[in-house]
Design a protein around this motif. Structure first.
Motif, short mmCIF file in Angstrom:
data_model
loop_
_atom_site.label_atom_id
_atom_site.label_comp_id
_atom_site.label_asym_id
_atom_site.label_seq_id
_atom_site.Cartn_x
_atom_site.Cartn_y
_atom_site.Cartn_z
N ASP A 253 0.81 -1.21 0.00
CA ASP A 253 0.00 0.00 0.00
C ASP A 253 0.85 1.26 0.00
OD1 ASP A 253 -2.34 -1.42 0.08
OD2 ASP A 253 -2.43 -1.45 2.26
N LEU A 254 2.17 1.15 0.04
CA LEU A 254 3.01 2.32 0.18
C LEU A 254 2.77 3.29 -0.96
CD1 LEU A 254 6.36 0.72 1.33
CD2 LEU A 254 4.46 1.54 2.69
N GLY A 255 2.53 4.54 -0.61
CA GLY A 255 2.34 5.56 -1.63
C GLY A 255 0.94 5.65 -2.16
N ILE B 37 -2.66 -5.41 -12.81
CA ILE B 37 -2.24 -4.02 -12.98
C ILE B 37 -1.63 -3.86 -14.36
CG2 ILE B 37 -0.67 -2.20 -12.17
CD1 ILE B 37 -0.80 -3.39 -9.40
N ALA B 38 -1.98 -2.76 -15.02
CA ALA B 38 -1.36 -2.41 -16.30
C ALA B 38 -1.03 -0.92 -16.26
CB ALA B 38 -2.30 -2.71 -17.47
N ALA B 39 0.08 -0.53 -16.87
CA ALA B 39 0.48 0.88 -16.84
C ALA B 39 1.32 1.21 -18.07
CB ALA B 39 1.26 1.21 -15.58
N ASP B 40 1.24 2.48 -18.50
CA ASP B 40 2.00 2.97 -19.65
C ASP B 40 2.33 4.44 -19.47
OD1 ASP B 40 2.11 0.92 -22.01
OD2 ASP B 40 0.06 0.76 -21.24
N GLU B 41 3.38 4.86 -20.15
CA GLU B 41 3.61 6.28 -20.36
C GLU B 41 4.18 6.45 -21.76
OE1 GLU B 41 7.39 8.25 -18.71
OE2 GLU B 41 6.74 6.94 -17.08
N ALA B 42 3.81 7.55 -22.40
CA ALA B 42 4.22 7.75 -23.79
C ALA B 42 4.13 9.23 -24.13
CB ALA B 42 3.33 6.94 -24.73
N THR B 43 4.75 9.57 -25.25
CA THR B 43 4.65 10.92 -25.83
C THR B 43 4.26 10.75 -27.29
OG1 THR B 43 6.34 11.80 -24.35
CG2 THR B 43 5.87 13.05 -26.36
N VAL B 44 3.21 11.46 -27.68
CA VAL B 44 2.76 11.47 -29.07
C VAL B 44 2.67 12.93 -29.50
CG1 VAL B 44 0.94 10.88 -30.71
CG2 VAL B 44 1.48 9.31 -28.82
N GLY B 45 3.62 13.38 -30.30
CA GLY B 45 3.63 14.78 -30.70
C GLY B 45 3.71 15.68 -29.49
N SER C 33 0.22 18.38 -13.78
CA SER C 33 1.21 18.17 -14.83
C SER C 33 1.60 16.70 -14.81
CB SER C 33 2.43 19.07 -14.62
OG SER C 33 3.02 18.81 -13.35
N PRO C 34 2.25 16.19 -15.87
CA PRO C 34 2.58 14.76 -15.92
C PRO C 34 3.42 14.31 -14.73
CG PRO C 34 2.87 15.76 -18.07
CD PRO C 34 2.62 16.90 -17.11
N VAL C 35 3.14 13.11 -14.27
CA VAL C 35 3.87 12.49 -13.16
C VAL C 35 4.46 11.17 -13.68
CG1 VAL C 35 2.45 13.54 -11.38
CG2 VAL C 35 1.79 11.33 -12.33
N PRO C 36 5.46 10.61 -13.00
CA PRO C 36 6.00 9.32 -13.43
C PRO C 36 4.92 8.24 -13.44
CG PRO C 36 7.45 10.36 -11.83
CD PRO C 36 6.20 11.18 -11.86
N ALA C 37 5.08 7.25 -14.30
CA ALA C 37 4.08 6.19 -14.43
C ALA C 37 3.87 5.45 -13.11
CB ALA C 37 4.49 5.22 -15.53
N THR C 38 4.93 5.28 -12.32
CA THR C 38 4.80 4.59 -11.04
C THR C 38 3.92 5.39 -10.08
OG1 THR C 38 6.92 5.59 -10.42
CG2 THR C 38 6.94 3.31 -11.20
N ARG C 39 4.12 6.70 -10.04
CA ARG C 39 3.29 7.55 -9.18
C ARG C 39 1.84 7.57 -9.68
NH1 ARG C 39 3.06 8.51 -4.55
NH2 ARG C 39 0.92 7.87 -4.88
N PHE C 40 1.68 7.63 -10.99
CA PHE C 40 0.36 7.64 -11.59
C PHE C 40 -0.41 6.36 -11.24
CE2 PHE C 40 -2.73 7.14 -15.01
CZ PHE C 40 -3.22 8.42 -15.18
#
Length: 397
Positions: A111-113, A139-147, A364-371
């Protein structure tokens, strides 16, 4: 140990050291004497000080107190104000319970965080169990940049599904994609109905097919020609084919769906957005100057009712003709979120501060782990799967 007894013992050690130096071996020289004096003094002092710590909690400790490592989560004293949402700052461990009601459940290492609101949900602390059949990950997670767009996505199985006997699969699913030239970002979020035994398969098929078919539509008819009826009709056909292959009724794969296509920003940094939906998954926008997510699309629930119903007016694959769509704009610095009702219901609840927390946390964007940890939040009566995909408009790429 009493202070006077300790002082007497220490003086005895020092005197013993000088006697030792003055003994017969003194003729070997000053260097040996110095080493002998130092050795006896250090050993004696260590014995005294170590003995003093061994039989008690140490100076300044209250009688009967138990030493607690600094990183253990401490319960607040009765009457002490506590924040609605808090984070664990280290691994939980058994510790004395203060008198009075316990305002928070005990955090586990997993549960940390994870943000916690109010008293949280009791099921949040139960062990995670596996369903009987092989299913998608919990659990599934992603981070990406599109344009110009920065994207974060996460889906976390809810406490109500992972702790049952037997446990159920994560029934939410999402997909993110882009056109070949990266001028368009594409997102789909699906939420399988809990009453449908194969809804996780229906949701996975819906989200995957949605991104694939939207990419095809953009490349053939362009952004302005996106067709919601054709899109949802073809997705419904794909889910029906999956049901037929498994020999089950189409209602066993029932799911809702929401999609979005974002175009590259114009010269002023403004992006056009096309949103389509069927069911109670929803789209929200965030102005960075206003700490609140604003509902923009989806099947709104009646919050004035005594009991908020989870019944949906439309679903796939049975009623694709009920899908709706519209266009909106996303200014530079703003964000668009597509969420299932496991998140949307918490954001829409005026009694809590969940919406405000997420507006500040995701300004603003946060790291995928934090998200991902945020999406796994703990709040009373929030037991459903939760999924969120957020796109921040950074202006022109």
């Amino acid at each position: 140990m009493d202070g006077r007894l300790r002082a007497v013992l220490f003086m005895a050690v020092v005197v013993g050291a000088f006697v030792e130096v003055g003994a017969e071996h003194q003729r070997y020289g000053l260097l040996v004497n110095a080493f002998a004096l130092a050795a006896v003094g250090v050993v004696g002092a260590a014995a005294v000080l170590g003995f003093g710590r061994a039989d008690g909690p140490g100076p300044g400790s209250a009688p009967g107190s138990v030493p607690t490592p600094d990183r253990l989560v401490r319960e607040p004293a009765p009457g002490t104000p506590v924040p609605v949402c808090r984070y664990a700052d280290g691994p939980a461990a058994p510790q004395p319970r203060p008198p009075g009601p316990r305002p928070f459940l005990r955090e586990r290492p997993t549960d940390l965080g994870v943000p916690r609101f109010g008293d949280g949900a009791r099921a949040q602390g139960y062990p995670w169990l596996l369903p009987e059949r092989t299913v998608q990950n919990g659990i599934a997670a992603d981070e990406a940049t599109v344009g110009a767009f920065t994207i974060r996505g996460a889906s976390v199985i809810g406490p109500g599904h992972r702790c049952g006997h037997p446990a159920e699969p994560r029934q939410d699913s999402y997909r993110i994609g882009r056109t070949r030239d990266s001028r368009h970002a594409i997102v789909a979020v699906a939420d399988g109905l809990s009453s449908a035994p194969w809804s996780d398969t229906g949701a996975t098929t819906a989200s995957s097919q949605a991104v694939t078919l939207l990419r095809e539509q953009i490349e053939t008819v362009g952004f302005a020609g996106l067709d919601v009826k054709e899109l949802y009709g073809r997705i419904a056909a794909s889910i029906a084919a999956q049901a037929s292959g498994r020999g089950v009724a189409t209602s066993h794969m029932a799911t809702v769906l929401i999609t979005a296509v974002l175009t590259e920003p114009d010269a002023n940094g403004v992006a056009k957005v096309w949103v389509s939906w069927l069911g109670d998954s929803s789209a929200w926008t965030l102005d960075p100057q206003v700490p609140l997510w604003r509902f923009t699309s989806g099947e709104a629930k009646d919050r004035a009712a005594a009991v908020v119903s989870n019944e949906v007016a439309g679903r796939l694959p049975d009623t694709p003709h009920l899908a709706r769509d519209h266009y909106l704009t996303l200014p530079p610095g703003a964000a668009l979120a597509l969420v299932t009702d496991g998140v949307g219901d918490a954001w829409a609840d005026p009694a809590g501060n969940v919406n405000e927390y997420f507006a500040n946390a995701w300004r603003s964007p946060v790291p995928a782990t934090r998200f991902t940890a945020d999406v796994g939040f703990d709040a009373p009566q929030c037991l459903d799967d939760r999924t969120a995909v957020v796109l921040w408009n950074g202006g022109r790429a």
